[in-house]
Design a protein around this motif. Sequence first.
Motif, PDB file in Angstrom:
ATOM      1  N   LEU B 123     -12.333  14.614   9.599  1.00 49.57           N
ATOM      2  CA  LEU B 123     -13.365  15.790   9.981  1.00 49.57           C
ATOM      3  C   LEU B 123     -14.540  15.432   9.230  1.00 49.57           C
ATOM      4  CD1 LEU B 123     -13.616  18.057  11.442  1.00 49.57           C
ATOM      5  CD2 LEU B 123     -13.580  19.426   9.497  1.00 49.57           C
ATOM      6  N   GLN B 124     -15.358  15.898   7.811  1.00 50.10           N
ATOM      7  CA  GLN B 124     -16.326  14.968   7.386  1.00 50.10           C
ATOM      8  C   GLN B 124     -16.507  14.280   8.127  1.00 50.10           C
ATOM      9  OE1 GLN B 124     -17.756  17.348   5.740  1.00 50.10           O
ATOM     10  NE2 GLN B 124     -16.256  18.846   5.420  1.00 50.10           N
ATOM     11  N   ALA B 125     -16.623  12.949   7.725  1.00 47.86           N
ATOM     12  CA  ALA B 125     -16.466  11.627   8.334  1.00 47.86           C
ATOM     13  C   ALA B 125     -17.287  12.257  10.029  1.00 47.86           C
ATOM     14  CB  ALA B 125     -16.093  10.386   8.877  1.00 47.86           C
ATOM     15  N   THR B 126     -16.668  12.570  10.524  1.00 45.52           N
ATOM     16  CA  THR B 126     -16.925  12.420  11.738  1.00 45.52           C
ATOM     17  C   THR B 126     -18.755  13.476  11.991  1.00 45.52           C
ATOM     18  OG1 THR B 126     -14.582  12.838  12.940  1.00 45.52           O
ATOM     19  CG2 THR B 126     -16.256  14.189  14.052  1.00 45.52           C
ATOM     20  N   LEU B 127     -18.165  14.464  11.671  1.00 49.90           N
ATOM     21  CA  LEU B 127     -19.238  15.827  11.417  1.00 49.90           C
ATOM     22  C   LEU B 127     -20.866  15.136  10.498  1.00 49.90           C
ATOM     23  CD1 LEU B 127     -17.797  19.319   9.909  1.00 49.90           C
ATOM     24  CD2 LEU B 127     -18.759  18.161  11.937  1.00 49.90           C
TER      25      LEU B 127
END
Lengths: 381, 391
Positions: B123-127
């Motif tokens: 999720l962090q990478a996506t954000l």
Amino acid sequence: MHTPGRCFISIFEDEVHHTISSSKLFFPGEKVAIGASGGKDSTVLASVLKTLNERHNYGLDLVLLSIDEGIKGYRDDSLETVKWNAIQYEMPLKVVGYDELYGWTMDQVVETIGKKGNCTYCGVFRRQALDRGAKMLGIKHVVTGHNADDVAETILMNLLRGDLARLSRSTSIVTGDATSDVKRSKPLKYSYEKEIVLYAYHKKLDYFSTECIYSPEAFRGSARSLIKNLERVRPTAILDIVRSGEDMARLVPVNTAKSCACKGDVAPAVVAAEEDGLGGCGSSNGRSSGNEMAAMEKQLRQNEAAEGLEVDVSKQMLPQAQRDKENVKTLPIRGVSANPKILGKQTLGNCERCGYMSSQAICQACMLLEGLNKNRPQIQI
Amino acid sequence: MVTKIEAGSQDSQPLQRPCKKCNNQEATLTSRTEPVCKDCFTQYIYLKCVRHIGLLGKETQGPYGSQPTRRYLLGLSLGTSSTILLHILNSYVEAALSKGRKSPLDLDIIVVDTSVSEQDEALQATLDAYRQRYPRLTFEVLPLTSVLGISSIDWTALPSLKQDQSPAQQLADLFERLPSTTSRADILRLFIRHILIHTALSRSCQAVLLGHSTTALAELTLAETAKGRGFSLPWQINDGVLPIEDFSPDPDNAPADKKRTIRVHHPLRELFRQELVTYTTLTEPPLTDIIPAEDVVNKASPVVSHRDLSIEEVVLRYFADVEVNYPSIVANVVKTTAKLDRLDAEERCGVCGMTLDELGDERWKGEIGDSGGGEEGAGSLCYGCERSVRG
């Protein structure tokens, strides 16, 4: 002897009894015709009604009423089943043929118009046939074996078709009322198809199951497969859809939706039995023409194309606040008579030709017959 | 520019399949049965969305002379639809800014993290990718646990929370006690909705924007019908003002103004899912670069089981088939629902927040002979939530 089967049978019968008494479907001494196709639903209905009539002293005079569409190889066997049922349940049986009523058997109709779209004819003819047959017998109440799966299917089908009027009508347990000639009701409306099959199995009932040889796929087929998949995920989904449908029926604008026959303070909606949207040809349940979905898709696209060319001035001018106000309606408080909405466009009268209850000057069956009869000389000469 | 050159050369080299809309370019796509070019297609998607934003803008206009700042909350699921909504709104704002005008609206972009557990790296990478692509915007992540204690939910109506545990454990435990996969998926959807609405209200946003396509709304219609929520469908599917109930047990804590409302709008409601999927490949650079794989967002939630299908998934599969051959029928389902009346009453459901249908409940109990789940002390639930919570 206590077996699971016996237990199930009595629960099922109690449920149907509850539906009948809470909706006040019958009155003592009433003559009731059971629409019998020889299929599982109507066979179970006949069996349950006979049992309950004796157990709870309904005082009903039950008669089996069968329709012969005139489809060779389809009805011959199922009519034998109905005849056997009549002997078993000691009920009189009346068989009415399409040829007798309309001058056309379904085989002849198919010969004329082909296999596509013939279910429309069959469905319209059958709905009237039951009523006409009942009239011949001097009976004012016909019960049919429609179950919860059928009702749920019709609700989804009408949602897909965008037909709110039919959606609201199809949810009623009783169609037609004191003012119409023949009242229709579906005592198995809240019974799952699975329960009906199980009941027939445990009671060792004889029924005949066959798909109509003329039935193609359509909206109903599409809705049916969806329902089966939903049921697999959550078995109660079928009754949940029925509940949703009943509630949505009350949200349909310009409609007095009432699903029970009890005489409340609001005048009950008169529902045209001929248009309640529930088919009933044995197991395949009145599917209509195979290209129905494609035809509707085309129609909707044309509508959309036309929509871009017109402007609804009144809608555009209305300020938002006012629109919001119009969209929100207050729930009527129970016990207090809310101003009843009037059943708008549909005023029920009688067909000019046959006298059958219809919202049009000429009923659907007579319209279809007119079309058929135009072609007749070519065939018969 | 490119268009002009091609238009000039049209006489010598006629187009094989000219775009039905501009007639200037080769049609490479099909939009609602018409052959169109890439530019006209993207313009069509853009305008359909912006038109709705324009209408919403008129409705959220302050009184004459007041500051015309509009503040909307965008619920970003990181899926195709909500990413496109974000993309178009960003373009819309930037177009205004580049002309030297004021920003037509302020966006609060909220991602609800349903992972419940510890920090989710995917999720962090996506954000990070989203932040890089839209440097002007702020992306906020709210954990699903932020739903705990929200006043628009009647917590007494749900299985009781184990107060001695951590918030994440409390939620996991709550979901575990729900009767089925469908129930868990249903309650999860409602919780996310509550978080978005609650956040919007607490920040005085005028509307919550959701990315639902026509297809998604049609799915919601059928799924909610199958879950017994036919009565509240018009409230769920249509755009407009929703009343929000306050169930907080302590009246002193509750805001003085009990009648809170919020607008919920679906600006992509006239577009099909397939059109949106196509759109993600047509932007420069393609949005497919940043939209994460399905399992990163949607199915990542451990609170919903993977083994069994939910009603939503059954309906999703059904409409995926129908949309291919009969897209207008999909759209028609949504239009039909829009025609139903919105009935309002004092009482609201403690879980979904929709109007309770006392008349329908009364009648249903009479007809089915169902005594109902009226357990002592439990708040009132609508028929559908009753099913979800108690089975």
